[in-house]
Design an enzyme around this catalytic site. Structure first.
Site, mmCIF file in Angstrom:
data_model
loop_
_atom_site.group_PDB
_atom_site.id
_atom_site.type_symbol
_atom_site.label_atom_id
_atom_site.label_comp_id
_atom_site.label_asym_id
_atom_site.label_seq_id
_atom_site.Cartn_x
_atom_site.Cartn_y
_atom_site.Cartn_z
ATOM 1 C CD GLU A 1 3.077 -3.818 -5.940
ATOM 2 O OE1 GLU A 1 2.236 -3.594 -5.039
ATOM 3 O OE2 GLU A 1 2.822 -3.720 -7.151
ATOM 4 C CG HIS A 2 6.681 -5.354 -1.128
ATOM 5 N ND1 HIS A 2 6.222 -6.185 -0.137
ATOM 6 C CD2 HIS A 2 6.563 -6.049 -2.282
ATOM 7 C CE1 HIS A 2 5.858 -7.347 -0.669
ATOM 8 N NE2 HIS A 2 6.056 -7.289 -1.973
ATOM 9 C CB THR A 3 5.830 1.803 -1.039
ATOM 10 O OG1 THR A 3 4.664 1.559 -1.837
ATOM 11 C CG2 THR A 3 7.064 1.751 -1.937
ATOM 12 C CG LEU B 1 -5.359 -9.669 -10.390
ATOM 13 C CD1 LEU B 1 -6.168 -10.250 -11.553
ATOM 14 C CD2 LEU B 1 -4.558 -8.450 -10.858
ATOM 15 C CB SER B 2 -6.874 -7.014 -4.423
ATOM 16 O OG SER B 2 -6.297 -6.541 -3.277
ATOM 17 C CD GLU C 1 -5.833 -9.571 4.252
ATOM 18 O OE1 GLU C 1 -7.048 -9.613 4.022
ATOM 19 O OE2 GLU C 1 -4.979 -10.082 3.515
ATOM 20 C CG ASP D 1 -4.042 -5.148 -1.630
ATOM 21 O OD1 ASP D 1 -3.485 -4.549 -2.557
ATOM 22 O OD2 ASP D 1 -3.540 -6.130 -1.064
ATOM 23 C CE1 TYR E 1 2.900 -8.023 1.453
ATOM 24 C CE2 TYR E 1 2.798 -8.075 3.844
ATOM 25 C CZ TYR E 1 2.558 -7.421 2.647
ATOM 26 O OH TYR E 1 1.995 -6.174 2.653
HETATM 27 C C1 GLA Z 1 -0.027 -7.196 -0.990
HETATM 28 C C2 GLA Z 1 -0.491 -6.496 0.291
HETATM 29 C C3 GLA Z 1 -0.386 -4.981 0.164
HETATM 30 C C4 GLA Z 1 0.985 -4.546 -0.341
HETATM 31 C C5 GLA Z 1 1.384 -5.363 -1.574
HETATM 32 C C6 GLA Z 1 2.794 -5.070 -1.996
HETATM 33 O O1 GLA Z 1 -0.911 -6.926 -2.036
HETATM 34 O O2 GLA Z 1 -1.831 -6.846 0.577
HETATM 35 O O3 GLA Z 1 -0.672 -4.380 1.412
HETATM 36 O O4 GLA Z 1 1.947 -4.613 0.663
HETATM 37 O O5 GLA Z 1 1.279 -6.753 -1.336
HETATM 38 O O6 GLA Z 1 2.887 -3.762 -2.465
#
Ligand code: GLA
Length: 397
Positions: free
Chosen positions: A39-41, A133-134, A175, A187, A239
């Site tokens: 996450e956040h990588t 959940l995108s 996006e 995502d 973010y």
């Molecule tokens: C959101 C962003 C992704 C990612 C995550 C964190 O889902 O859309 O690109 O950075 O946060 O891992």
């Protein structure tokens, strides 16, 4: 095809026929995702390990010859919401607000790739919105495949057809630059490239990926998704502030991205940074390492051993990256107390969902404990479901 998939595709198809009095040229759909770890990588050139949900967004579409983009979405209540029709040639960042910015942004980004045509789009889906959940990327990816398909540019491997990874970059551009959310590549790539029964191990820097078998049921395990219903957004500052903090840290350290710092280097590297950037760097660097270790466990068939890595990821996101909220912490703490092997928040944070890796025979106890944990702190009722890795985006009809 599983049940939610069929229903989104079917609903989009049927609504298109009803609205336009003819069948659409095609129906395309794309899934939401959970991220097992990493996450956040993604925007630090690092590693991620998502899998696709069975929940999908479907787009029934036909080309128009007047150059207009005419989009309709079916709400949860089945009612149609119509976006104001807009010429594809008139699309520019800021021109479209609300949900219609997502399909419009994709059309704008694809225009740069020579896809100019107008289209009728009818959208239906069952990816929970605002749940981390995108759902927005499921919509964008389904629209991208629909517009490319109508233009004869489907990613079918034919000479000159785009690669899925290329489409993921176009969706990212829509996006970032049209919708205004400075998100990474996790995502879109998950929605486009994941396959059934696998998690996708992606090295964001090289673009190289590997499908890693992830059959929780065969290991007596389940992945429980806990949608806290605390809604989140990545267009506000939290973010973006984390992202620019990481970029600043990389610059100060003289590396292209935080991906280039190893765990063993942290004791030497952290003191060279301003205090406020240190925890960000510590999270990203240790998280990349956790992804690699999780992939190792999965490759060797030791699925249960990823549990502690998931929990360590949560702790790091909560204490170092500071993107958790109380609902996510309660989800994780109560799942662990009731027998989950590991649990973590997923996605960008500030709300959204968590996952727990749960032995099959503890599933009911974990579900009950999470609901009770929320009730105890008056946090409302979370939505719970178990998820298996499902198919990525594609043409359904
Ligand atoms: C959101 C962003 C992704 C990612 C995550 C964190 O889902 O859309 O690109 O950075 O946060 O891992």
């Amino acid at each position: 095809m599983n049940a939610p998939e069929r229903s989104a595709v079917h609903r989009a198809d049927a609504a298109f026929q009803e609205m336009h009095g003819r069948a659409p040229s095609g129906v395309w759909s794309a899934p939401g995702r959970v991220n097992l770890i990493g996450e956040h990588t993604d925007y630090n050139d690092g590693f991620v390990l998502p899998f696709a949900l069975p929940h999908r967004t479907a787009v029934a579409a036909s080309a128009r010859d007047d150059g207009l983009l005419v989009a309709t979405t079916l709400g949860d209540d089945g009612k149609a919401q119509h976006a104001t029709p807009i010429a594809v040639s008139a699309l520019e960042p800021g021109a479209v607000q609300g949900w219609a910015a997502y399909p419009s942004g994709v059309a704008w980004a694809l225009r740069e790739q020579g896809v100019h045509g107008g289209a009728d789009l009818v959208i239906a889906g069952d990816v929970p919105a605002g749940a981390g959940l995108s759902s927005s990327h499921a919509l964008e990816c389904a629209v991208a495949l629909a517009l490319l398909g109508l233009a004869g540019r489907a990613p079918d491997g034919a000479a000159g057809s785009p690669a899925l990874s290329e489409i993921a970059r176009w969706v990212q551009r829509s996006e970032n630059d049209f919708v205004g959310a400075p998100t990474g590549l996790l995502d879109q790539t998950a929605s486009l490239c994941c396959t059934e029964a696998h998690a996708l191990f992606l090295d964001v820097r090289s673009g190289k990926s590997e499908q890693v078998l992830f059959d929780a049921a065969a290991n007596g395990l389940r992945v429980l998704v806990i949608d806290t219903r605390a809604s989140h957004s990545h267009t506000d500052g939290g973010y973006g502030a984390r992202r620019s903090g990481c970029e600043r840290a990389a610059e100060l350290l003289g590396v292209p991205a935080l991906r280039d710092v190893a765990v063993a280097e942290l004791p030497e590297v952290l003191p060279r940074l301003p205090e406020e950037l240190r925890p960000l760097v510590r999270h990203v660097v240790t998280e990349d390492d956790r992804v690699l270790r999780a992939v190792d466990h999965l490759r060797s068939g030791r699925m249960a051993e990823i549990g502690p890595l998931l929990t360590a990821s949560h702790t790091s996101l909560r204490d170092d990256y500071r993107v958790s909220v109380r609902e996510l912490d309660v989800a994780v703490e109560s799942a662990l107390a009731a027998g989950a092997l590991g649990a973590r928040m997923i996605g960008g944070g500030f709300g959204g969902s968590a996952i727990a890796l749960v032995p099959e025979d503890a599933l009911t106890a974990v579900e009950e404990a999470v609901v009770a944990g929320f009730a105890l702190e008056s946090l409302g009722t979370p939505r719970l479901f178990t998820a298996v890795p499902s198919a990525g985006a594609g043409r359904d009809k």
